[in-house]
Design a protein around this motif. Sequence first.
Motif, short mmCIF file in Angstrom:
data_model
loop_
_atom_site.label_atom_id
_atom_site.label_comp_id
_atom_site.label_asym_id
_atom_site.label_seq_id
_atom_site.Cartn_x
_atom_site.Cartn_y
_atom_site.Cartn_z
N GLY A 143 0.79 -1.22 0.00
CA GLY A 143 0.00 0.00 0.00
C GLY A 143 0.82 1.27 0.00
O GLY A 143 0.33 2.34 0.38
N ILE A 145 1.71 3.27 -2.29
CA ILE A 145 1.17 4.38 -3.09
C ILE A 145 -0.36 4.32 -3.13
O ILE A 145 -0.99 4.90 -4.01
CB ILE A 145 1.76 4.42 -4.52
N GLY A 146 -0.94 3.63 -2.16
CA GLY A 146 -2.39 3.59 -2.06
C GLY A 146 -3.05 2.74 -3.13
O GLY A 146 -2.45 1.80 -3.66
N TRP A 147 -4.30 3.08 -3.42
CA TRP A 147 -5.06 2.38 -4.46
C TRP A 147 -4.51 2.78 -5.83
O TRP A 147 -4.30 3.96 -6.11
CB TRP A 147 -6.54 2.76 -4.35
N THR A 242 0.55 4.98 -10.97
CA THR A 242 0.01 6.05 -10.13
C THR A 242 -1.03 5.52 -9.17
O THR A 242 -1.93 4.76 -9.56
CB THR A 242 -0.61 7.15 -11.01
N THR A 244 -3.33 6.58 -5.29
CA THR A 244 -3.93 7.69 -4.53
C THR A 244 -2.95 8.32 -3.54
O THR A 244 -3.14 9.46 -3.12
CB THR A 244 -5.17 7.21 -3.78
N GLU A 245 -1.88 7.57 -3.19
CA GLU A 245 -0.92 8.08 -2.21
C GLU A 245 0.49 8.25 -2.77
O GLU A 245 1.45 8.41 -2.01
CB GLU A 245 -0.86 7.12 -1.00
N GLY A 246 0.64 8.22 -4.11
CA GLY A 246 1.97 8.40 -4.67
C GLY A 246 2.10 7.80 -6.05
O GLY A 246 1.11 7.34 -6.66
N ARG A 247 3.33 7.79 -6.55
CA ARG A 247 3.60 7.32 -7.91
C ARG A 247 4.94 6.61 -7.95
O ARG A 247 5.91 7.03 -7.29
CB ARG A 247 3.60 8.50 -8.88
N ARG A 264 5.98 10.51 -3.20
CA ARG A 264 4.77 10.59 -2.39
C ARG A 264 4.58 12.02 -1.90
O ARG A 264 5.57 12.74 -1.66
CB ARG A 264 4.87 9.62 -1.20
N PRO A 265 3.35 12.46 -1.75
CA PRO A 265 3.08 13.84 -1.34
C PRO A 265 3.76 14.19 -0.02
O PRO A 265 3.71 13.43 0.94
CB PRO A 265 1.55 13.88 -1.18
#
Length: 325
Positions: A143, A145-147, A242, A244-247, A264-265
């Motif tokens: 997880g 970089i999220g979904w 890509t 939801t939390e990064g790339r 990541r942001p």
Amino acid sequence: MTQPKVRWGVLATGGIAAQFAADLALVEGAELAAVGSRSAESAGAFAERFGFARAHGSYEALAADDEVDVVYVATPHAMHFDAARACIEGGKGVLVEKPITLDLAEAARLVAAAREREVFLMEAMWMRMNPAIRKITELVDEGAIGWISSIHADFGLHGPFPAEHRLRDPKLGGGALLDLGVYPINLVHLILGAPAEVRSWAHLTPEGVDENTGVLMGFQNGAVAALTCSINGESRNAASITGTEGRIDLPQGFFVPREFTLTRPGLAPETFQFPFEGSGYQFEAAEVQRCVLAGEPESPLMPHATSLEVMNLLDTIRSEIGVAY
């Protein structure tokens, strides 16, 4: 303890066979047992160049060599099925260069033959065994970089290639899709699985193979993938995953990466590096050896089901773009 030996045969003596043979020298326990070619002269020269113990002047002779455990099939695409089946019938494990065959029907028959003879079979999608790619899948699964919302990847060669080149020959499975498009497609399949929908478009050569192809995939969970492959223009040959939390960005040569960047942001970009010797074929060879020595009929990194799912995708795309071999 010393590493048990696995006796390798290489079927065909072209450029990719040479790269693979050179990388075998980096694999502990790999014994260069035999090479087979349609020409005894070519087989002899290849064996001498790379240090194989025996040279066979036919593919059939290599398939029948009792002192070979596993054969790497390095012929052009259109010959994969017959060559791999001969080796399977000879009781050999087989690592067959991608794509495993020209279509799903042939791939299914090959898998069935390997299961019936209880011998190892794997498609040589070396990208999936690459250390950087394996780390990426680990990060995605955790997880990091999220979904996953989208994947973009491209693979284009400069060209133009002459009409007589294998990349333009439908009898040899020419075109961008099977040679180059398999990499973006495999990357997407590795991360997102099989898509719910596929839409494709291509420009064809006068011979009827695709020279410039675009593929858009949609997934049941809402993710999308945009992919291109080409034999008439060198693209970035890069990829981005890509979430939801990064790339995660893979640089030029994404199909055999030695590094990638995680962004990541709110955090500084993080570069992961995986330097290695050789061309990168040693990782798939090592995985084959692990499976063969363990008595496993297929690899969890490139199982039969994956090869069949990807080949089904390739068949679907070819149908949409109007390419037949």
